[in-house]
Write an enzyme that holds these catalytic residues in place. Structure first.
Site, PDB file in Angstrom:
ATOM      1  N   SER A 265     -94.033 -59.068 -63.284  1.00 49.54           N
ATOM      2  CA  SER A 265     -94.621 -60.230 -62.438  1.00 49.54           C
ATOM      3  C   SER A 265     -94.585 -61.404 -63.466  1.00 49.54           C
ATOM      4  CB  SER A 265     -95.830 -59.673 -61.883  1.00 49.54           C
ATOM      5  OG  SER A 265     -96.370 -60.617 -61.183  1.00 49.54           O
TER       6      SER A 265
ATOM      7  N   ASP B 148     -90.248 -58.727 -52.098  1.00 51.52           N
ATOM      8  CA  ASP B 148     -91.397 -58.560 -52.851  1.00 51.52           C
ATOM      9  C   ASP B 148     -92.556 -58.928 -52.285  1.00 51.52           C
ATOM     10  OD1 ASP B 148     -91.977 -58.642 -55.997  1.00 51.52           O
ATOM     11  OD2 ASP B 148     -93.186 -59.943 -54.922  1.00 51.52           O
TER      12      ASP B 148
ATOM     13  N   HIS C  91     -93.886 -54.451 -55.659  1.00 51.90           N
ATOM     14  CA  HIS C  91     -94.086 -55.383 -56.716  1.00 51.90           C
ATOM     15  C   HIS C  91     -94.273 -54.703 -57.823  1.00 51.90           C
ATOM     16  CE1 HIS C  91     -94.825 -59.585 -58.338  1.00 51.90           C
ATOM     17  NE2 HIS C  91     -96.174 -59.101 -58.836  1.00 51.90           N
TER      18      HIS C  91
END
Length: 395
Positions: free
Chosen positions: A176, A273, A341
């Site tokens: 991330s 995502d 994610h």
């Protein structure tokens, strides 16, 4: 404005069933504070010391190193940064002192066959700008330390004499906001290591797009601009990129920085995502009447037009990656069509009995094939809803 992965997603990820082999056991690793960081001002938002977790390698992997940037969103204004400084995202005072190492950080050869015996390090995230800022804000009552760049340098300086400086193989990775950090530190990382070392980088869910939202506004672009200005980031972005672009703050986006990276690179991302779906493509500010609410919670509830919009987002991501796909001889890709994610740190998505696959290859196998040059590793999934191997965060 504070862009953070919603609590619901974090809970889903944490509570997702472990569909992996029974011999998996939790590996808990202690936190190490970087005490020398104070001298260089390399402090978390609230002024606390930065930290990392190190689990030593062994056997054939004792001279190899894997560094993993922690993720956790960003803050782009004083209000959100003040709030962040009172949480584990802005202070090591609120962080857990033991971290679970799983997935790419696992020490189990069955569950992490290529990196299990390496020195594995998790870099804790407490600055709010993907380890790139270098500024300080002070008023009469409070000081905020925007020192992500200094934190990165302090942790590296702490690890180099512990064996990193003599690494034979190394992989800089992140998830991330931590995945975004790898784009900005990949080449610098390589320069710290021996010239004959095999050094490569991996971004997981860090390829954040410079994309218009459903109202055709540049919500994410304006967010990044304010973040870069507040935290003094521009000076630490790739100089070749900032010289070339009219708006140098855009170099914070991976799609503009990527072509200037010379170190071998692997991009792991979902084409849908969930974080980008909810915060870049359909932020709340662009959907005031909640027309996308049901779709955001369950893709099967999306209308035909909404699915078309999602497919357009996927095509834009593939378009941004196309030069890398075509031109990079040493690069790797794993772009699946999951509503996910971060897929490298969870065992079930990294390497398990029913992990996500493209062409019958797991993420761990694709990354390993790329790192060790066993095979060409550029995997791109077909469009939603074709993939039945996904571990979706929604529904």
């Amino acid at each position: 404005m504070n862009i953070l992965v919603p609590l619901a997603f974090l809970c889903l990820a944490a509570l997702a069933p472990w569909r992996v082999r029974s011999q998996e056991q939790r590996l808990l690793v202690n936190m190490t504070l970087v005490h020398k960081a104070r001298a260089s001002g390399a402090l978390c938002l609230d002024g606390s010391l930065p930290a990392y977790h190190l689990h030593r390698g062994f056997g054939a992997g004792k001279d190899n190193w894997l560094l993993q940037f922690e993720g956790g969103g960003w803050c782009n204004d004083l209000r959100s940064c003040f709030e962040r400084a009172k949480t584990r995202r802005g202070s090591t005072r609120y962080m857990t002192k033991l971290e679970v190492f799983s997935g790419i950080l696992s020490n189990n050869a069955t569950l992490n066959p290529d990196f299990y015996n390496w020195n594995r390090v998790k870099l804790r995230y407490c600055d709010g700008a993907s380890f790139t800022g270098d500024a300080v804000f002070t008023n009469k009552t409070t000081t905020l330390h925007f020192k992500g760049q200094k934190i990165w340098e302090a942790i590296i300086d702490d690890l180099l004499p512990q064996g990193l400086g003599k690494a034979r193989k190394a992989l800089l990775s992140g998830c991330s906001a931590g995945g975004l950090a790898t784009f900005h530190h990949c080449d610098r990382f390589a320069k710290h290591l021996p010239t004959n070392a095999s050094v490569k980088c991996l971004s997981d869910a860090g390829f954040f797009l410079d994309e218009r939202d459903i109202s055709l506004n540049h919500t994410m672009r304006f967010f990044v601009k304010s973040l870069v200005q507040l935290q003094g980031v521009e000076q630490n972005l790739n100089r070749n990129c900032t010289r070339e672009l009219y708006f140098p703050d855009l170099c914070f986006f991976p799609q503009y920085a990527l072509k200037y990276i010379s170190t071998p690179y692997f991009i792991l991302n979902s084409a849908y995502d969930v974080y980008q779906f909810h915060h870049i493509l359909v932020p709340t500010s662009a959907d005031l009447h909640g027309h996308w609410n049901r779709c955001k919670l369950n893709p099967t509830a999306c209308t035909a037009d909404q699915i078309d919009t999602l497919q357009g987002f996927r095509l834009d991501m593939l378009g941004a990656l196309n030069p890398f796909y075509i031109n990079s001889r040493r690069g790797g890709l794993f772009i699946n069509s999951c509503f996910a994610h971060c897929q490298s740190e969870l065992q079930e998505t990294w390497f398990g009995d029913d992990s996500p696959r493209i062409n019958d290859k797991t993420i761990a196998e694709a990354v390993g094939d790329w790192y060790f040059s066993r095979n060409i590793s550029k995997e791109i999934d077909c469009a939603y809803p074709c993939d039945g191997t996904c571990h979706n965060l929604i529904p």
